[in-house]
Enzyme design. Structure first.
Site, short mmCIF file in Angstrom:
data_model
loop_
_atom_site.label_atom_id
_atom_site.label_comp_id
_atom_site.label_asym_id
_atom_site.label_seq_id
_atom_site.Cartn_x
_atom_site.Cartn_y
_atom_site.Cartn_z
CE1 TYR A 1 0.41 7.84 3.06
CE2 TYR A 1 0.96 5.67 2.25
CZ TYR A 1 0.05 6.54 2.82
OH TYR A 1 -1.21 6.09 3.16
CE LYS B 1 -3.59 4.66 0.26
NZ LYS B 1 -2.21 4.55 0.76
CG ASP C 1 -1.85 1.19 1.20
OD1 ASP C 1 -2.77 1.18 0.36
OD2 ASP C 1 -1.65 2.15 1.98
#
Ligand SMILES: NC(=O)c1ccc[n+]([C@@H]2O[C@H](COP(=O)([O-])OP(=O)(O)OC[C@H]3O[C@@H](n4cnc5c(N)ncnc54)[C@H](OP(=O)(O)O)[C@@H]3O)[C@@H](O)[C@H]2O)c1
Length: 285
Positions: A55, A80, A50
């Site tokens: 990040y 994402k 993930d």
């Protein structure tokens, strides 16, 4: 028959299989440590990573994947859409950057990370609709095998449904002992969404709660393992993060026991409201 329990799959409503336990990559320190942790996870049998542009470590995640030597098609990779890149053109550009950073030619799952970023506070529904159009194109082109959302509540899903041609398949939300909001899980399931559990360990905040300690003692497991098993038994995909090779293995060792209905109910009831997830309508990022 799959012998690695970490590769056992839930099936999304488009038929794509998703390994039932994923590896989180948020808050991992510097580059080499991230690549090493991802490689350690893949060495330990995880087959689901993930990631997220937010990040700031997708190149390191990609390096860990490459260095593991595990064939790309055996790994389920999620990323994402970053908050300041909502909108049609932005989404295409952000996706291209994510693929390049990860060093991959396709993603297994791409999520809208937050429904109402600070930058799009006043026109969030339109921005999501435009992003979703780009998601649908990338999905149709085979660049993404499944598309979904994260941190969406019912009203965000309703707004998206007004223009969506493809329904979201996944909603990634905070789910852990201490934040079990049954109505939210049921709402997602009733819409055909698979729920992924982020922060499944509550970052350790509830490890000392009685229900977790008791179940851990009864099964000879750690509170972290009980948290992960509890998510799985709720039919959700836990995404624990660890930077320690030892804890990465520990978090994967959850397939040789089962929590009873009574243990599940006691863990459901753990209260930890002060650490509940941020309200997606008022985030400041
Ligand atoms: N969609 C979203 O908005 C969103 C938001 C948050 C997170 N996520 C995803 O969910 C993943 C996991 O969430 P998270 O990182 O917030 O929290 P988490 O997985 O609940 O907890 C991670 C923390 O627990 C520690 N830990 C891990 N295994 C342990 C064990 N066996 N025993 C004791 N401590 C242990 C880790 O430390 P060590 O590393 O030192 O082991 C780290 O401090 C993220 O990495 C990210 O991929 C998504």
């Amino acid at each position: 028959m799959e012998s690695n329990p970490l590769a056992a799959r839930f099936t999304l409503s488009n038929g794509v299989g998703i390994p039932c336990l994923g590896f989180g990559t948020f808050n991992m320190g510097d580059g080499a440590a991230v690549a090493a942790a991802v490689k350690a996870a893949l060495d330990a049998g995880y087959r689901h990573i993930d990631a997220a542009a937010r990040y700031g470590n997708e190149a390191d995640v990609g390096r860990g994947i490459l260095e593991s030597g595990v064939p790309r098609e055996d790994i389920f990779v999620t990323s994402k859409l970053i908050n300041d890149m909502h909108g049609y053109e932005n989404t295409h550009a952000a996706f291209k950057k994510t693929l390049a950073d990860l060093g991959l030619s396709y993603l297994d799952l791409y999520l809208i990370h937050w429904p109402k970023p600070f930058k799009f506070r006043n026109d969030w529904a339109k921005a999501n609709a435009e992003s979703w159009k780009a998601f649908e194109e990338l999905y149709a082109d085979g660049k993404i095998r499944a598309i979904g959302v994260s941190n969406f509540r019912a009203h965000h899903l309703d707004a998206l449904a007004e223009t969506a041609k493809v329904v979201p398949l996944v909603n990634q939300i905070r789910l852990c002992p201490g934040e079990y909001r049954q109505e939210i899980i049921e709402e997602n399931k009733s819409r055909g969404l698979l729920v992924e559990a982020y922060s499944p360990l509550a970052r350790g905040a509830t490890f000392a709660k009685d229900a977790l300690k008791k179940a851990a003692a009864a099964h000879g497991k750690t509170p972290a393992q009980i948290c992960i098993r509890w998510c799985l038994q709720h039919g959700c995909v836990p995404l624990p993060k660890s930077s320690s090779a030892e804890r990465i293995k520990e978090n994967a060792d959850v397939f040789d026991f089962e929590l009873s209905a009574g243990e599940m109910a006691a863990i459901d009831a753990i209260e930890d409201r002060e650490n509940w997830s941020k309200d997606p309508d008022t985030i400041d990022f």
